[in-house]
Design an enzyme around this catalytic site. Structure first.
Site, PDB file in Angstrom:
ATOM      1  N   CYS A 130       0.935  -1.088   0.348  1.00 19.65           N
ATOM      2  CA  CYS A 130       0.175   0.252  -0.561  1.00 19.65           C
ATOM      3  C   CYS A 130       1.241   1.131  -0.390  1.00 19.65           C
ATOM      4  CB  CYS A 130      -0.644  -0.191   1.225  1.00 19.65           C
ATOM      5  SG  CYS A 130      -2.236   1.167   0.857  1.00 19.65           S
ATOM      6  N   CYS A 133      -1.136   4.425   2.478  1.00 18.30           N
ATOM      7  CA  CYS A 133      -0.327   3.842   3.955  1.00 18.30           C
ATOM      8  C   CYS A 133       1.500   4.408   3.540  1.00 18.30           C
ATOM      9  CB  CYS A 133      -0.942   2.538   3.885  1.00 18.30           C
ATOM     10  SG  CYS A 133      -2.102   1.648   3.260  1.00 18.30           S
ATOM     11  N   ASP A 134       2.367   3.434   2.651  1.00 23.35           N
ATOM     12  CA  ASP A 134       3.414   3.802   4.191  1.00 23.35           C
ATOM     13  C   ASP A 134       4.324   4.162   3.323  1.00 23.35           C
ATOM     14  OD1 ASP A 134       2.714   1.544   5.090  1.00 23.35           O
ATOM     15  OD2 ASP A 134       3.017   0.173   3.983  1.00 23.35           O
TER      16      ASP A 134
END
Ligand code: FAD
Ligand code: NAP
Length: 305
Positions: A130, A133-134
């Site tokens: 992701c 997200c990261d």
């Protein structure tokens, strides 16, 4: 007893809930997490009609807001299995069992793993599925993206805002991604490609990723490359474990429906990415949801006194 329980609150499930609730049915929308589904992992959407561009979480919010107005009950729970008792459908979660006249299955799909050494060990320590997200954790680093589809190429573009370089490794010499996304990647100076190649192993110092071994499928040569992060986008598997016993899936687990979203089990419909279909998009998920919401109404009207 609900008229319908919709499992999964992605774009497909939220649309089915809207249509069923506006037909005055008693509707439960059930998800193991926050509404929005895969849209929550998408930074920017620019192929949803009516919006020039919009973030995934923002579109999710806009889809969810009207549901409360029409009386949809939003319930949290991980569905473990579905049981049939005559015409009654039972949805078993970790905490409770719910009953309904009809079910709409909208559990979507989840990212596939590569299955190479090091992938599990370095998951969340340099290996990610992701970018939204990261990505921000990888500022100034050299990153590897695995895959050649829309997700891999689009997320590689997203990562260029943080990374020093982004390398896409693809098992063929031609991308699967939509042409417009490909062209953006080819034009981006930070993006490089390794063609005809697969990841052989992900290595590090036990705390974080440092090195990736890549095998060229044409020459069989294995080369070592220094990367601080590996983002894996090699496709999706259907989330059908909870309904595997119902006899409604094909041999790869995707649910087979007709054009009205009906499965081979009376009163059970399936919509969105979880279906056997060609184009998995927000627009097609929403279209499926509208059809199923309407079909649920017809089913309840005809079969429930
Ligand atoms: P999902 O969005 O996957 O939602 C399924 C829901 O079901 C989830 O909320 C999940 O928590 C829930 N669920 C699953 N199993 C259970 C269970 N057992 N019990 C309870 N709840 C459960 N499409 C576009 O049109 N434009 C884009 O720009 C775009 N970008 C994308 C970027 C990425 C990185 C990815 C991965 C996909 C992208 N897509 C895009 C595709 C799009 O997100 C999907 O086609 C769409 O979200 C499918 O909707 P859905 O409702 O079928 O399933
Ligand atoms: P996908 O379209 O199935 O692409 C998966 C990619 O990974 C393919 O290029 C495939 O190679 C490669 N691959 C598969 N298994 C592999 C393995 N074991 N090792 C190495 N490579 C492997 O999956 P996706 O990109 O995640 O997209 C999923 C769905 O979401 C699609 O329907 C897509 O259109 C949609 N989506 C849409 C958007 C958008 O509209 N902007 C954005 C993201 C996703 P091959 O090409 O050789 O098969």
């Amino acid at each position: 007893m609900y008229d319908t329980i919709i499992i999964g609150a992605g774009p497909a499930g939220m649309t089915a809930a809207l249509y069923a609730a506006r037909s005055n049915l008693k509707v439960a929308l059930l998800d193991r997490g926050i509404y929005g589904g895969q849209m929550n992992n998408t930074a920017e959407i620019e192929n949803y009609p009516g919006y020039d561009h919009i973030s995934g979480p923002e579109l999710a919010e806009k889809m969810f807001l009207p549901l409360e107005k029409f009386g949809v009950e939003y319930l949290y729970g991980q569905v473990i299995r579905v049981e049939l008792d005559g015409a009654v459908k039972r949805v078993v979660t970790e905490d409770e069992t719910l009953e309904a006249h009809t079910l709409v299955l909208a559990m979507g799909a989840q990212h596939r793993s590569l299955g190479v050494p090091g992938e599990d060990i370095y998951n969340s320590r340099g290996v990610s599925y992701c970018a939204v997200c990261d990505g921000a954790f990888f500022r100034g680093q050299d990153l590897l993206v695995v895959g050649g589809g829309d997700s891999a190429v689009e997320e590689a573009l997203y990562l260029t805002q943080f990374a020093n370089t982004v390398t896409i490794v693809h098992r063929r010499d031609e991308l699967r991604a939509q042409k417009i996304i490909q062209e953006r990647a080819f034009a981006n100076e930070k993006i490089q490609f390794i063609w005809d190649s697969v990841v052989e192993e992900i290595k590090g110092d036990d705390t974080k990723v440092q090195e990736v071994l890549v095998r060229n499928l044409k020459t069989d040569e294995v080369t070592s490359h220094a990367f601080g992060g590996v983002f894996i986008y090699v496709g999706l598997d259907p989330m059908t474990d909870a309904v595997a016993d119902l006899g409604i899936c094909d041999d790869q687990g995707w649910i087979v429906t007709d054009e009205q979203m009906a499965t081979s089990q009376a009163g059970i419909f399936a919509i969105g990415d979880i279906r056997q279909k060609q184009l998995r998009q927000i627009t097609t998920a929403v279209g499926d949801g509208a059809v199923a919401g309407q079909q649920v109404y017809h089913y309840v009207t005809e079969h429930v006194s």
